[in-house]
Design an enzyme around this catalytic site. Structure first.
Site, PDB file in Angstrom:
ATOM      1  N   ASP A   1       0.866  -1.179   0.000  1.00 46.42           N
ATOM      2  CA  ASP A   1       0.000   0.000   0.000  1.00 46.42           C
ATOM      3  C   ASP A   1       0.904   1.230   0.000  1.00 46.42           C
ATOM      4  OD1 ASP A   1      -1.896  -1.955   0.423  1.00 46.42           O
ATOM      5  OD2 ASP A   1      -2.882  -0.930   2.082  1.00 46.42           O
TER       6      ASP A   1
ATOM      7  N   ASP B   1     -15.520  -3.407   0.757  1.00 44.04           N
ATOM      8  CA  ASP B   1     -14.860  -3.007   2.001  1.00 44.04           C
ATOM      9  C   ASP B   1     -15.959  -2.710   3.009  1.00 44.04           C
ATOM     10  OD1 ASP B   1     -12.464  -3.148   0.545  1.00 44.04           O
ATOM     11  OD2 ASP B   1     -12.661  -1.082  -0.112  1.00 44.04           O
TER      12      ASP B   1
HETATM   13  O1  LIG Z   1      -6.023  -1.002   1.826  1.00 44.74           O
HETATM   14  C1  LIG Z   1      -6.254  -0.144   2.688  1.00 44.74           C
HETATM   15  O2  LIG Z   1      -5.703  -0.153   3.811  1.00 44.74           O
HETATM   16  C2  LIG Z   1      -7.236   0.945   2.380  1.00 44.74           C
HETATM   17  C3  LIG Z   1      -7.530   1.858   3.362  1.00 44.74           C
HETATM   18  C4  LIG Z   1      -8.426   2.873   3.111  1.00 44.74           C
HETATM   19  C5  LIG Z   1      -8.998   2.964   1.864  1.00 44.74           C
HETATM   20  C6  LIG Z   1      -8.720   2.065   0.866  1.00 44.74           C
HETATM   21  C7  LIG Z   1      -7.831   1.032   1.102  1.00 44.74           C
HETATM   22  N1  LIG Z   1      -7.483   0.098   0.168  1.00 44.74           N
HETATM   23  C8  LIG Z   1      -8.077  -0.253  -1.051  1.00 44.74           C
HETATM   24  O3  LIG Z   1      -8.376   0.854  -1.891  1.00 44.74           O
HETATM   25  C9  LIG Z   1      -9.337   0.412  -2.806  1.00 44.74           C
HETATM   26  C10 LIG Z   1     -10.484   1.354  -2.905  1.00 44.74           C
HETATM   27  O4  LIG Z   1     -10.112   2.465  -3.652  1.00 44.74           O
HETATM   28  P1  LIG Z   1     -11.285   3.276  -4.377  1.00 44.74           P
HETATM   29  O5  LIG Z   1     -12.369   3.405  -3.376  1.00 44.74           O
HETATM   30  O6  LIG Z   1     -11.663   2.431  -5.547  1.00 44.74           O
HETATM   31  O7  LIG Z   1     -10.641   4.553  -4.715  1.00 44.74           O
HETATM   32  C11 LIG Z   1      -9.896  -0.897  -2.316  1.00 44.74           C
HETATM   33  O8  LIG Z   1      -9.344  -1.941  -3.069  1.00 44.74           O
HETATM   34  C12 LIG Z   1      -9.382  -0.961  -0.889  1.00 44.74           C
HETATM   35  O9  LIG Z   1      -9.241  -2.311  -0.514  1.00 44.74           O
END
Ligand SMILES: O=C(O)c1ccccc1N[C@@H]1O[C@H](COP(=O)(O)O)[C@@H](O)[C@H]1O
Length: 241
Positions: free
Chosen positions: A11, A130
């Site tokens: 990440d 999520d």
């Molecule tokens: O992975 C994380 O810790 C995380 C924390 C906070 C937000 C998102 C996170 N991860 C990943 O990001 C994508 C979502 O991104 P979007 O909403 O499409 O812009 C998703 O895969 C989360 O698992």
């Protein structure tokens, strides 16, 4: 029986590989160069890399150039996520050569666009579910985005190929995965599920591997690897069949 796939996570926030607790901004622990981390997982035998642009997910900028560099340096499969929400960001993500992308917020806020790109790109699109309880969260997990099972039914109907299911309450905590949630999601869909959040031990991975017959295909491992709870080699051995 198929073996559980493992996806070590990188990440990226502010150009660094980080881990968060519950996905909350400000809880970052930094682990240095994302490229070095990704190459280390590849050297250790990973077949997949789960690569996230956290700044893009939070809306605090992006790490797009670096993410493309990391994805381009990999010989293994890459699942890419964070901030992929429209044609331009999807095109940039797919152009990195990643195997698939994982859409979060877009699946909650622009369902017509997500249905369109699922129809266009098939297996290269996964949706990240999520969840807090059974409520989906988007925009860096800061906003509610509807009911898990209603959204799952809609996406199934649109042909979504795969789901990445994260229990936000578990993510980054080393408290063990939410096996009950995984069982419920697998019961609600016939599509493969990638488990995310809470893995703390080899026994956790073995417990997730027991769910492969139900539809769990893979597990994302983050904090436990960075905190050296076990090595990736040990993890791969633990789920080898
Ligand atoms: O992975 C994380 O810790 C995380 C924390 C906070 C937000 C998102 C996170 N991860 C990943 O990001 C994508 C979502 O991104 P979007 O909403 O499409 O812009 C998703 O895969 C989360 O698992």
């Amino acid at each position: 029986m198929a073996k559980l796939e493992l996806l070590p996570a990188v990440d990226v926030r502010g150009g660094q590989a980080v881990r968060l607790v519950h996905g909350e901004s400000g809880t970052e622990t930094s682990y240095g160069s994302p490229l070095e981390a990704a190459l280390a997982w590849q050297r250790s035998g990973a077949e997949w890399l789960h690569l996230v642009d956290l700044d893009a997910a939070f809306g605090t900028g992006d790490n797009r150039k670096l993410i493309a560099e990391v994805a381009g340096a990999m010989d293994i499969k890459v699942e890419l996520s964070g901030g992929i929400r429209d044609d331009a960001t999807l095109a940039a993500a797919l152009a990195t050569g990643c195997t698939r992308v994982n859409l979060g917020t877009a699946a909650l806020e622009t369902p017509e666009w997500v249905a369109k790109v699922i129809a266009e790109h098939g297996d290269r699109i996964a949706v990240g579910l999520d969840v807090k309880g059974t409520t989906l969260r988007g925009r860096g997990w800061t906003r509610d985005g509807g009911d898990l099972y209603e959204t799952l039914a809609r996406l199934d109907g649109e042909g979504c190929a795969r789901y990445v299911v994260t229990d936000i309450a578990k993510d980054g905590t080393l408290q063990g995965p939410n096996l009950e949630l995984l069982r419920h999601v697998c019961a609600a869909t016939d599509r493969p599920v990638v488990a995310s959040g809470g893995v703390s031990s080899l026994d956790d991975l073995r417990a997730i591997a027991e769910l492969v017959p139900l539809g769990v295909e893979g597990a994302i491992v983050g904090k436990a690897l960075y905190a050296k709870e076990f090595t990736l080699e040990e993890a791969l051995e633990a789920v080898a069949r």
